[in-house]
Design a protein around this motif. Structure first.
Motif, PDB file in Angstrom:
ATOM      1  N   VAL A  23       0.786  -1.422  -0.067  1.00 54.59           N
ATOM      2  CA  VAL A  23       0.078  -0.163  -0.006  1.00 54.59           C
ATOM      3  C   VAL A  23       1.301   0.828   0.000  1.00 54.59           C
ATOM      4  N   VAL A  24       0.492   2.422  -1.220  1.00 48.22           N
ATOM      5  CA  VAL A  24       1.736   3.010  -1.440  1.00 48.22           C
ATOM      6  C   VAL A  24       0.567   4.444  -0.366  1.00 48.22           C
ATOM      7  N   THR A  25       1.215   5.071   0.411  1.00 46.27           N
ATOM      8  CA  THR A  25       0.411   6.466   1.226  1.00 46.27           C
ATOM      9  C   THR A  25       1.298   7.708   0.749  1.00 46.27           C
ATOM     10  N   ALA A  26       0.544   8.669   1.217  1.00 46.32           N
ATOM     11  CA  ALA A  26       0.994   9.661   1.391  1.00 46.32           C
ATOM     12  C   ALA A  26      -0.113  10.468   2.443  1.00 46.32           C
ATOM     13  N   LEU A  27       0.566  11.585   2.145  1.00 45.00           N
ATOM     14  CA  LEU A  27      -0.378  12.713   3.655  1.00 45.00           C
ATOM     15  C   LEU A  27      -0.813  13.989   2.293  1.00 45.00           C
ATOM     16  N   GLY A  28      -2.279  13.999   2.351  1.00 42.20           N
ATOM     17  CA  GLY A  28      -2.341  15.283   1.705  1.00 42.20           C
ATOM     18  C   GLY A  28      -2.180  16.732   2.396  1.00 42.20           C
ATOM     19  N   PRO A  29      -1.842  17.660   0.938  1.00 44.36           N
ATOM     20  CA  PRO A  29      -1.995  19.321   1.509  1.00 44.36           C
ATOM     21  C   PRO A  29      -2.938  18.959   2.745  1.00 44.36           C
ATOM     22  N   ASP A  30      -3.933  18.823   2.657  1.00 44.97           N
ATOM     23  CA  ASP A  30      -5.351  18.664   3.536  1.00 44.97           C
ATOM     24  C   ASP A  30      -5.161  18.361   4.570  1.00 44.97           C
ATOM     25  N   GLY A  31      -3.458  17.094   4.888  1.00 38.71           N
ATOM     26  CA  GLY A  31      -3.790  16.224   6.024  1.00 38.71           C
ATOM     27  C   GLY A  31      -4.557  15.465   6.650  1.00 38.71           C
ATOM     28  N   VAL A  32      -5.493  14.826   4.650  1.00 41.16           N
ATOM     29  CA  VAL A  32      -6.069  13.533   4.922  1.00 41.16           C
ATOM     30  C   VAL A  32      -4.983  12.716   4.243  1.00 41.16           C
ATOM     31  N   PRO A  33      -5.386  11.474   4.670  1.00 40.56           N
ATOM     32  CA  PRO A  33      -4.554  10.436   4.285  1.00 40.56           C
ATOM     33  C   PRO A  33      -4.987   9.661   2.626  1.00 40.56           C
ATOM     34  N   LEU A  34      -3.751   9.375   2.330  1.00 40.63           N
ATOM     35  CA  LEU A  34      -4.058   8.954   0.996  1.00 40.63           C
ATOM     36  C   LEU A  34      -3.335   7.560   0.528  1.00 40.63           C
ATOM     37  N   ARG A  57      -2.197   4.835 -14.546  1.00 36.84           N
ATOM     38  CA  ARG A  57      -2.431   6.166 -15.256  1.00 36.84           C
ATOM     39  C   ARG A  57      -4.259   7.032 -14.565  1.00 36.84           C
ATOM     40  N   SER A  58      -5.371   5.566 -14.774  1.00 37.05           N
ATOM     41  CA  SER A  58      -6.342   5.886 -14.244  1.00 37.05           C
ATOM     42  C   SER A  58      -6.338   5.981 -12.886  1.00 37.05           C
ATOM     43  N   SER A  59      -5.541   5.823 -12.291  1.00 33.35           N
ATOM     44  CA  SER A  59      -5.739   5.933 -10.611  1.00 33.35           C
ATOM     45  C   SER A  59      -5.828   7.687 -10.582  1.00 33.35           C
ATOM     46  N   SER A  60      -6.653   7.731  -9.528  1.00 35.30           N
ATOM     47  CA  SER A  60      -7.027   9.098  -9.205  1.00 35.30           C
ATOM     48  C   SER A  60      -6.271   9.405  -7.783  1.00 35.30           C
ATOM     49  N   THR A  61      -5.467   8.475  -7.285  1.00 36.56           N
ATOM     50  CA  THR A  61      -5.033   8.876  -5.631  1.00 36.56           C
ATOM     51  C   THR A  61      -3.360   8.965  -6.261  1.00 36.56           C
ATOM     52  N   TRP A  62      -2.659   8.460  -7.687  1.00 35.04           N
ATOM     53  CA  TRP A  62      -1.075   8.240  -6.910  1.00 35.04           C
ATOM     54  C   TRP A  62      -1.136   9.705  -7.308  1.00 35.04           C
ATOM     55  N   PRO A  63      -1.787  10.914  -8.577  1.00 32.98           N
ATOM     56  CA  PRO A  63      -1.469  12.374  -8.896  1.00 32.98           C
ATOM     57  C   PRO A  63      -1.315  12.700  -7.831  1.00 32.98           C
ATOM     58  N   ARG A  64      -2.377  12.690  -6.315  1.00 31.33           N
ATOM     59  CA  ARG A  64      -2.035  13.374  -5.191  1.00 31.33           C
ATOM     60  C   ARG A  64      -0.652  12.624  -5.132  1.00 31.33           C
ATOM     61  N   ILE A  65      -0.723  11.395  -4.625  1.00 32.55           N
ATOM     62  CA  ILE A  65       0.823  11.190  -3.734  1.00 32.55           C
ATOM     63  C   ILE A  65       1.847  11.790  -4.498  1.00 32.55           C
ATOM     64  N   ALA A  68       2.391  16.169  -3.291  1.00 32.05           N
ATOM     65  CA  ALA A  68       3.268  15.366  -2.093  1.00 32.05           C
ATOM     66  C   ALA A  68       4.660  15.033  -2.115  1.00 32.05           C
ATOM     67  N   GLY A  69       5.017  14.867  -3.381  1.00 32.41           N
ATOM     68  CA  GLY A  69       6.824  14.899  -3.119  1.00 32.41           C
ATOM     69  C   GLY A  69       7.143  13.493  -2.913  1.00 32.41           C
ATOM     70  N   GLY A  70       6.539  12.540  -2.164  1.00 37.50           N
ATOM     71  CA  GLY A  70       7.524  11.310  -1.504  1.00 37.50           C
ATOM     72  C   GLY A  70       5.952  10.378  -1.527  1.00 37.50           C
ATOM     73  N   PHE A  71       6.542   9.167  -0.625  1.00 39.85           N
ATOM     74  CA  PHE A  71       5.506   8.253  -0.320  1.00 39.85           C
ATOM     75  C   PHE A  71       5.976   7.024   0.266  1.00 39.85           C
ATOM     76  N   ASP A 120      11.319   8.938  -1.480  1.00 39.08           N
ATOM     77  CA  ASP A 120      11.820  10.448  -2.299  1.00 39.08           C
ATOM     78  C   ASP A 120      10.929  10.210  -3.530  1.00 39.08           C
ATOM     79  N   LEU A 121      10.655  11.232  -3.776  1.00 38.95           N
ATOM     80  CA  LEU A 121      10.036  10.605  -5.333  1.00 38.95           C
ATOM     81  C   LEU A 121      11.467  11.213  -6.317  1.00 38.95           C
ATOM     82  N   HIS A 122      11.907  10.007  -6.293  1.00 36.53           N
ATOM     83  CA  HIS A 122      13.104   9.885  -7.589  1.00 36.53           C
ATOM     84  C   HIS A 122      12.832  10.288  -9.383  1.00 36.53           C
ATOM     85  N   ASP A 123      12.447   9.928 -10.125  1.00 38.65           N
ATOM     86  CA  ASP A 123      11.909   9.989 -11.229  1.00 38.65           C
ATOM     87  C   ASP A 123      10.610   9.040 -11.681  1.00 38.65           C
ATOM     88  N   GLU A 124      10.467   9.334 -12.753  1.00 43.78           N
ATOM     89  CA  GLU A 124       8.463   8.730 -13.633  1.00 43.78           C
ATOM     90  C   GLU A 124       9.005   8.969 -15.005  1.00 43.78           C
TER      91      GLU A 124
END
Ligand SMILES: Cc1cc2nc3c(=O)[nH]c(=O)nc-3n(C[C@H](O)[C@H](O)[C@H](O)COP(=O)(O)O)c2cc1C
Length: 168
Positions: A23-34, A57-65, A68-71, A120-124
């Motif tokens: 499970v890949v996670t991050a905190l959104g800018p509003d503090g909401v867990p993704l 590419r269809s993931s709605s959560t990945w662009p939000r993670i 965040a610059g990292g995960f 940290d997000l290194h490359d994509e």
């Protein structure tokens, strides 16, 4: 001209490759867990320490993670099927009822996981209808919990055999 591969056969053949579940996670800018469930996860490089994962590419959560610059990457433990399923349901409150704590880098870490990495997000680079996410590992730890496995579209558990293989 390359041969056209039948998508159903592609899934069936690749389903024979057994993996763990993350499970890949991050905190959104509003503090909401993704979070999103991802079996396309692998170690990539030892020096520097890199891992990769492949969100659709269809993931709605990945662009939000990504934003965040990292995960964090939680390697799920045996018995965490419901966590994997909850984190795969788009448009729902994926963390409802989930016990989690902030990692050393502030990312949501579900309780009871087999292992954890902060990246940290290194490359994509491009990955067709998925994107290839390269993460630079900043912190990590492992527990004694056995892993949750995935094979031929179903969850599985580990039964050890004789011998061992060391990854390079
Ligand atoms: C066992 C399992 C493994 C999955 N592995 C992947 C994966 O490797 N890559 C991916 O893009 N989606 C994978 N998914 C599907 C995503 O978790 C799901 O499409 C995504 O979380 C949808 O939610 P979102 O729109 O919030 O991103 C998997 C789902 C399950 C149940």
């Amino acid at each position: 001209m390359s041969a056209v591969i039948d998508p159903r056969q592609f899934r069936e053949v690749l389903g024979a490759f057994c993996s763990g579940i993350t499970v890949v996670t991050a905190l959104g800018p509003d503090g909401v867990p993704l979070g999103l469930t991802c079996r396309s996860f692998s170690s990539l490089s030892l020096d520097p320490s890199l891992v990769l994962l492949a969100p659709a590419r269809s993931s709605s959560t990945w662009p939000r993670i990504r934003a965040a610059g990292g995960f964090g990457v939680a390697v799920l433990a045996a018995g965490q099927e419901q966590v994997a399923l909850a984190m795969s349901r788009s448009g729902t409150d994926k963390f409802a009822g989930l016990d989690w704590t902030p990692s050393s880098h502030g990312r949501p870490r579900p309780a009871g996981v087999a292992a954890w990495l902060d990246c940290d997000l290194h490359d994509e680079p491009d990955g067709g209808d998925h994107t290839i996410v390269v993460g630079a590992v900043r912190d990590l730890d492992v527990t004694d919990h056995p892993p949750l496995l995935y094979h031929r579209g179903a969850f599985a558990t580990l039964h050890r055999s004789e011998g061992r293989g060391d990854t390079p």
